[in-house]
Design a protein around this motif. Sequence first.
Motif, PDB file in Angstrom:
ATOM      1  N   UNK A  19       0.642  -1.195  -0.020  1.00 39.07           N
ATOM      2  CA  UNK A  19       0.030  -0.058  -0.201  1.00 39.07           C
ATOM      3  C   UNK A  19       0.785   1.423   0.035  1.00 39.07           C
ATOM      4  N   UNK A  20       2.042   1.000  -0.049  1.00 41.69           N
ATOM      5  CA  UNK A  20       2.955   2.450   0.166  1.00 41.69           C
ATOM      6  C   UNK A  20       4.403   2.079  -0.236  1.00 41.69           C
ATOM      7  N   UNK A  21       5.108   3.032  -0.916  1.00 45.66           N
ATOM      8  CA  UNK A  21       6.576   2.728  -1.359  1.00 45.66           C
ATOM      9  C   UNK A  21       7.398   1.980  -0.225  1.00 45.66           C
ATOM     10  N   UNK A  22       7.237   2.213   1.058  1.00 41.00           N
ATOM     11  CA  UNK A  22       8.134   1.336   1.806  1.00 41.00           C
ATOM     12  C   UNK A  22       7.904  -0.036   1.957  1.00 41.00           C
ATOM     13  N   UNK A  23       6.731  -0.422   1.236  1.00 42.40           N
ATOM     14  CA  UNK A  23       6.450  -1.960   1.346  1.00 42.40           C
ATOM     15  C   UNK A  23       7.641  -2.794   0.335  1.00 42.40           C
ATOM     16  N   UNK A  24       8.093  -1.946  -0.506  1.00 40.20           N
ATOM     17  CA  UNK A  24       9.277  -2.380  -1.336  1.00 40.20           C
ATOM     18  C   UNK A  24      10.563  -2.564  -0.640  1.00 40.20           C
ATOM     19  N   UNK A  25      10.652  -2.360   0.459  1.00 34.44           N
ATOM     20  CA  UNK A  25      11.964  -2.100   1.271  1.00 34.44           C
ATOM     21  C   UNK A  25      12.706  -3.483   1.290  1.00 34.44           C
ATOM     22  N   UNK A  26      11.953  -4.749   1.541  1.00 30.38           N
ATOM     23  CA  UNK A  26      12.469  -6.022   1.475  1.00 30.38           C
ATOM     24  C   UNK A  26      13.217  -6.339   0.302  1.00 30.38           C
ATOM     25  N   UNK A  27      12.496  -6.030  -0.825  1.00 34.34           N
ATOM     26  CA  UNK A  27      12.932  -6.242  -2.310  1.00 34.34           C
ATOM     27  C   UNK A  27      14.206  -5.588  -2.334  1.00 34.34           C
ATOM     28  N   UNK A  28      14.092  -4.192  -2.341  1.00 32.93           N
ATOM     29  CA  UNK A  28      15.049  -3.384  -2.544  1.00 32.93           C
ATOM     30  C   UNK A  28      16.600  -3.584  -1.841  1.00 32.93           C
ATOM     31  N   UNK A  29      16.138  -3.654  -0.529  1.00 30.53           N
ATOM     32  CA  UNK A  29      17.550  -3.770   0.316  1.00 30.53           C
ATOM     33  C   UNK A  29      18.073  -5.217   0.091  1.00 30.53           C
ATOM     34  N   UNK A  30      17.398  -6.231  -0.095  1.00 36.87           N
ATOM     35  CA  UNK A  30      17.946  -7.487  -0.115  1.00 36.87           C
ATOM     36  C   UNK A  30      18.727  -7.659  -1.589  1.00 36.87           C
ATOM     37  N   UNK A  31      17.960  -6.960  -2.528  1.00 44.56           N
ATOM     38  CA  UNK A  31      18.641  -7.103  -3.894  1.00 44.56           C
ATOM     39  C   UNK A  31      20.214  -6.292  -3.723  1.00 44.56           C
ATOM     40  N   UNK A  32      20.013  -5.112  -3.512  1.00 43.89           N
ATOM     41  CA  UNK A  32      21.011  -4.280  -3.156  1.00 43.89           C
ATOM     42  C   UNK A  32      22.276  -4.904  -2.576  1.00 43.89           C
ATOM     43  N   UNK A  33      21.828  -5.496  -1.234  1.00 39.93           N
ATOM     44  CA  UNK A  33      23.034  -5.984  -0.324  1.00 39.93           C
ATOM     45  C   UNK A  33      23.546  -7.228  -1.172  1.00 39.93           C
ATOM     46  N   UNK A  34      22.893  -8.133  -1.666  1.00 38.60           N
ATOM     47  CA  UNK A  34      23.264  -9.251  -2.333  1.00 38.60           C
ATOM     48  C   UNK A  34      24.177  -8.652  -3.440  1.00 38.60           C
ATOM     49  N   UNK A  35      23.793  -7.600  -4.326  1.00 40.31           N
ATOM     50  CA  UNK A  35      24.751  -7.300  -5.087  1.00 40.31           C
ATOM     51  C   UNK A  35      26.134  -6.760  -4.855  1.00 40.31           C
ATOM     52  N   UNK A  36      25.864  -5.932  -3.435  1.00 43.09           N
ATOM     53  CA  UNK A  36      27.300  -5.680  -3.031  1.00 43.09           C
ATOM     54  C   UNK A  36      28.388  -6.820  -2.650  1.00 43.09           C
ATOM     55  N   UNK A  37      27.571  -7.674  -1.826  1.00 44.25           N
ATOM     56  CA  UNK A  37      28.489  -8.904  -1.135  1.00 44.25           C
ATOM     57  C   UNK A  37      29.021  -9.701  -2.381  1.00 44.25           C
ATOM     58  N   UNK A  38      28.117 -10.014  -3.283  1.00 41.78           N
ATOM     59  CA  UNK A  38      28.596 -10.763  -4.418  1.00 41.78           C
ATOM     60  C   UNK A  38      29.956  -9.978  -5.254  1.00 41.78           C
ATOM     61  N   UNK A  39      29.697  -8.720  -5.290  1.00 39.78           N
ATOM     62  CA  UNK A  39      30.746  -8.031  -6.072  1.00 39.78           C
ATOM     63  C   UNK A  39      32.122  -8.029  -5.336  1.00 39.78           C
ATOM     64  N   UNK A  40      32.188  -7.797  -3.959  1.00 42.07           N
ATOM     65  CA  UNK A  40      33.096  -8.059  -3.134  1.00 42.07           C
ATOM     66  C   UNK A  40      33.632  -9.460  -3.105  1.00 42.07           C
ATOM     67  N   UNK A  41      33.172 -10.458  -3.255  1.00 45.67           N
ATOM     68  CA  UNK A  41      33.565 -11.656  -3.304  1.00 45.67           C
ATOM     69  C   UNK A  41      34.264 -12.004  -4.583  1.00 45.67           C
ATOM     70  N   UNK A  42      33.522 -11.498  -5.561  1.00 38.80           N
ATOM     71  CA  UNK A  42      34.359 -11.679  -6.966  1.00 38.80           C
ATOM     72  C   UNK A  42      35.624 -10.970  -7.301  1.00 38.80           C
ATOM     73  N   UNK A  43      35.814 -10.052  -6.274  1.00 37.72           N
ATOM     74  CA  UNK A  43      37.173  -9.407  -6.437  1.00 37.72           C
ATOM     75  C   UNK A  43      38.173  -9.594  -5.530  1.00 37.72           C
ATOM     76  N   UNK A  44      37.803 -10.550  -4.466  1.00 36.89           N
ATOM     77  CA  UNK A  44      38.629 -10.847  -3.304  1.00 36.89           C
ATOM     78  C   UNK A  44      39.536 -11.955  -3.661  1.00 36.89           C
ATOM     79  N   UNK A  45      40.739 -11.618  -3.757  1.00 34.49           N
ATOM     80  CA  UNK A  45      41.780 -12.533  -4.351  1.00 34.49           C
ATOM     81  C   UNK A  45      41.834 -13.844  -3.354  1.00 34.49           C
TER      82      UNK A  45
END
Length: 321
Positions: free
Chosen positions: A257-283
């Motif tokens: 019913x409001x934009x904040x209801x997409x918080x779980x979607x957006x936060x989990x997607x963005x956090x996952x992207x950052x974590x995997x980006x860090x793993x990919x460049x971690x020697x």
Amino acid sequence: MAYVREAFGWDEDVVAFQGPRGALGQIWRLEAGPARYALKEIFAEPPSEGLIAAELAFARQAAAAGVRLPASHADRDGRYLLTTPDGTWLRLYDWADLRPVELTAQATPAELGALLARLHRCAPAMASEPDGRPPDPWYDRVPATHAWAKVSASGASWAARLADRLAILPELCAAVAPADPAGLIVCHRDLHPENVLADPAGGLVVVDWDNLGPAAPGRELARALFDWFCDNSVADLDAMRGMYEAYVRADGPGRISEPADFSMLVASRVNFLLVQSRVAIDPEAEPRHREWAEREIDEALRILPTPRQLADVLEMTLKTP
């Protein structure tokens, strides 16, 4: 396998076959005589005793409500989490012959909506993580701008695409905020197409409960709509509408019913992207984890929603009786 065989008291020879893997673990199909099991090798921190207890309790409630899921097995000493001599963490479940759900089948949106409503209707309130900590910020906080500096400047093959997506993050993340603790219930928190599969008869089976914890039902619903029916920057609004309407008809308690209801979607997607980006460049990361991260980054960039898509879905849900 000798350790597993001894821990569970199997007399038969045990044969292992590699199965699917996810961000947190690798599945192995075990054959112990005529019996078949799914053995999960856990990569990250193992689940706490509190999480395992909460998972087992909710699994019983969900099964009683008609949700199908593989049973978890304890070893001969009653342990649901095992540690091998080399420090590997393991859990054992029933094996089920499952296949991906047909996304384009006419009945799929309604079946998914009814399934999620069934899960939410039987879920008890849960204001904190199973181990007593506050709700995990993974689902309602996004990284600060400076957190992206190293990965965006890495020169990796995906760095330019990442930079393009970072440009929309301020607008995309503007409404991300914690949910009201009074409205949180036990949720699966990872109901994407690899974790809801079909059995040979077409029935839906929910697997991989490792992320179970508190969430607002409307927020899990919003994430599920995008997990299932938005790919390659194209949102299937008709399928989303069918899933949402089925959820409402089945008396699911959540609403978008409001934009904040997409918080779980957006936060989990963005956090996952950052974590995997860090793993990919971690020697120092294992090659298998870096390779998997590279594949996940490609998908994460592709499925990151846009502000326009969120607005379109919100408009659709607000028109649903």
